[in-house]
Motif scaffolding. Sequence first.
Motif, short mmCIF file in Angstrom:
data_model
loop_
_atom_site.label_atom_id
_atom_site.label_comp_id
_atom_site.label_asym_id
_atom_site.label_seq_id
_atom_site.Cartn_x
_atom_site.Cartn_y
_atom_site.Cartn_z
N PRO A 192 9.73 2.07 -4.79
CA PRO A 192 8.37 1.55 -4.63
C PRO A 192 7.78 1.01 -5.93
N ASN A 199 3.60 7.29 -6.47
CA ASN A 199 2.87 8.42 -7.05
C ASN A 199 3.23 9.74 -6.39
N PHE A 200 4.07 9.68 -5.35
CA PHE A 200 4.44 10.91 -4.65
C PHE A 200 5.73 11.42 -5.28
N PRO A 251 6.40 18.15 -4.84
CA PRO A 251 6.34 17.95 -3.38
C PRO A 251 7.45 17.04 -2.87
N GLY A 269 2.36 1.94 -3.30
CA GLY A 269 1.42 2.58 -4.22
C GLY A 269 1.40 4.08 -4.02
N VAL A 270 1.44 4.52 -2.77
CA VAL A 270 1.43 5.95 -2.48
C VAL A 270 2.76 6.59 -2.91
N TYR A 273 13.13 7.58 -4.36
CA TYR A 273 11.93 7.58 -3.52
C TYR A 273 10.70 7.10 -4.30
N THR A 295 0.83 -1.20 0.00
CA THR A 295 0.00 0.00 0.00
C THR A 295 0.87 1.25 0.00
N PHE A 296 1.89 1.25 0.87
CA PHE A 296 2.76 2.42 0.93
C PHE A 296 3.47 2.62 -0.40
#
Lengths: 350, 277, 262
Positions: free
Chosen positions: B155, B100-101, B105, B96-97, B151, B93-94
Amino acid sequence: MAYLDLLHLEKSFGPNHVVKDFNLRIEQGEFVSLLGPSGCGKTTVLRMVAGFETPNTGKILISGTDMVGSRPNQRNIGMVFQSYALFPNLTVAQNVGFGLSVAGKKRSQIAERVAEMLDLIGLADLGARFPFQLSGGQQQRVALARALAVRPKVLLLDEPLSALDAKIRLTLRREIRAIQQRLGITTIFVTHDQEEALSISDRVVVMNNGLADQIGTPFEIYNHPTTRFVAEFVGTLNTFEVTVTDPDVGAVMLGTTPLVLNRTIAAQKGAKVTLAMRPEAASLGRFGNMTLIGRIADVQFLGSIIRIRADIGAHQLTLDTFNRSDMPPPAIGSETPISLPTSSLVVLVK
Amino acid sequence: MNWLGLVPFAIFSLLFLLLPTFNIVLGAFRTQQGAATLDNVMNLAQPRIAIAFWVSIKLSFASALIGCLLGFILATTVALGGLPRWLRQSTLTFSGVASNFAGVPLSFAFIATLGRVGILTIVIREVFGINLYGLGFNLLSFWGLVLVYLYFQIPLMILIITPALDGLRREWREAAEILGATGFQYWRRVALPILWPPTLGTMALLFANSFGAIATAVALTGSQLSIAPIVLFNQIRGDVLQDPQLGYAIAFGMIVITGITNLIYIVMRVRSERWLK
Amino acid sequence: MKSARLWSYLIFLTGVMYFIIPLIGMFEFSLRKRRGEYSFDAYTSVLTDAQFQQTFLYSLLMALVAIVFGILLVVPTAYWVRLRLPKMRPVVEFVTLLPLVIPPVVIAFGYIRLFNTSSVLPFLGSQFGTDVLLSCGYVVLALPYMYRAVDTGLRAIDILTLTEAAQGLGANWPAIIFRVIFPNVLVAVLSGAFLTFAIVIGEYVISALLDRPAFGPYLVWIGSNKAYEPSALAVMTFAVTWGCMALIQVVTRFSKHTRTSI
């Protein structure tokens, strides 16, 4: 001392006691099947022999040496898996030669042995193929060759035929047995298919709930089951609940019909026991020492055999007769005498 | 009649995807007057452009390679390392975040952490007495950028390679073991060769992913860094190259590079799917 | 065995550190605006900034337009290709994957050349036209994810039977697509929508090159002009991304739940 000794094996997974005091002695070159429903512990026994599971207690001796504690890759055992488990990135020849290759054998030696093995399984031309280019039956034969290439002391077969079509299952079954006899390799075969176990094995171990219910030749297992579970799991079986009237001469009451077996029954007078009988033991007509009248309820034509269901009072009896062109089966609803040879009626006390 | 159902999609993709791209590719082989030429593409060889492409390729390759390696190690640890099951689900799950981060930002987060007054820089200086920047570390450098790109690269690798790791069947390991192979031999001869195509394919994808990335670099370095997408970006904004046709050639060069890497990805995916059928 | 697990935890924790520390860093930094103590001043400053509100709302609007437009384009296309033109599937799939091959900066470049004021389709001639073009660009960026999500959703249901059943009941094509197919792939569509949102909300390249007041260019601008506000914005963006992914998980899980209970 036998070649492969399994002594007092016990295995629990958490609260589940899957294998209970399992004992089995296998002679060199013998083909033994572990037969039972899923969850009976047969696969766990096999995996303990392979070394993938460690027994809680007990010993696994191969020619007298205890294997418990040694890693699977030190045991020199061959194994064939239900799902073939061929390495998808290697060719057929590389798969078969894998064990020799990791053992550091010379290339020429490996090539020679691989050719010999592919010849043995009748796939000499397919050495360069990849597993995904083979049919299921071919893949399982390659898996067999791979397991045998390292000349293992023991061969373990874990439901090797379950994933195959019915027709291939039959031919491969014969082939496995033929190869096993030719090489004289000691083999344990796990299956849930009783026909498979009976047709292929020297001896069969029927397992139930982690226990070995009966160990015997296919003939013994089929004709003289010692427990109700074995009798019911192996083959088709007629069972009748009867009341013992005289244990010394073997007199019992089947509903309102008295039967006499002419042998002692190990039960008290008035006790309820089970009479069991194979369908092929009974026959139509008056032959033996015991004849009952049955009303034909159903006739199934199975080719060489005709399976008849008859009502005897409140009980149902299934019987098989050979199909003979000069003897048409009885009409449904007709009353027919049925002979039961007392010697083939097995008394199951428990 | 059946073809009518595809008309909206065909028009849309022609208008907003295919024609604009085709226009650029065509422009790369034309003079300003519209005559056919190879000069624009040849001009890519001039040092300023060639270096930008080279830095871009190095940056993408480094972040893809390291991302691939570390992502592989992490995914293997999580999938096969005997960690509790909930850790595995939260990792996915992380991932996935985090994948896309990306963009602006993300660079802010790293500036706040490893910039000259970032918390980690300060903590390391105050607590351990090590001055990172004094030792030559700079977040706004090549390796700083790699650190930031990881980063989202790691992922992404975890997300794509975990299903492949799940595809390694227990029986393969057991079959290898019972045939006498050690754990190392199993990995070298069976597991790694099986995982190699998807890994290489994912690496190609990671390469393309960072090759086209621009926002992160712009936010970190203020569009001064000379990498291919930023050079093109500046060219579009202000024609800084004094040669409008050169912009087409740069864009064309970028398409060629990402095209090749994606081709590698597709070929590798087909190969691994064939095996694991 | 024990030491292997220890190594696993060690590697895992190292990974966690790399991913957590920047998050802590940006959060800590965003609280530092007031000298000598932690405060939410940076957040107040950002949230009350008129430019923040305008650009965020603008990007929000663009994202919503792109989502609606993307759904209207992708769902019928994916459906039609599965139902009637299975031969075209590789082609359509290839086209939908192209945005992963062609960098956004190149796509934006193409737009500027193709749709300038002197062209046949002068999208860039007006502000409204540019907005339309930008949202189309966003649909293109999200196309690989949207199409894959919807196509996977369609694979899970038997669209042929559903279609024939609907036709048998007298439904016309719009009714079939919007009242039969659409509700059945709603979860897939929602996943695609949230992913689109996460991609679009902070998008920089296309909006900067088309010179529209979107959130992405605002982020870059504030990054080079303010100290603590960027971190506050990064925290909020991270929260938005996290929210989108969480919503995808929630709808997927919710759908699994309803499916098993039927």
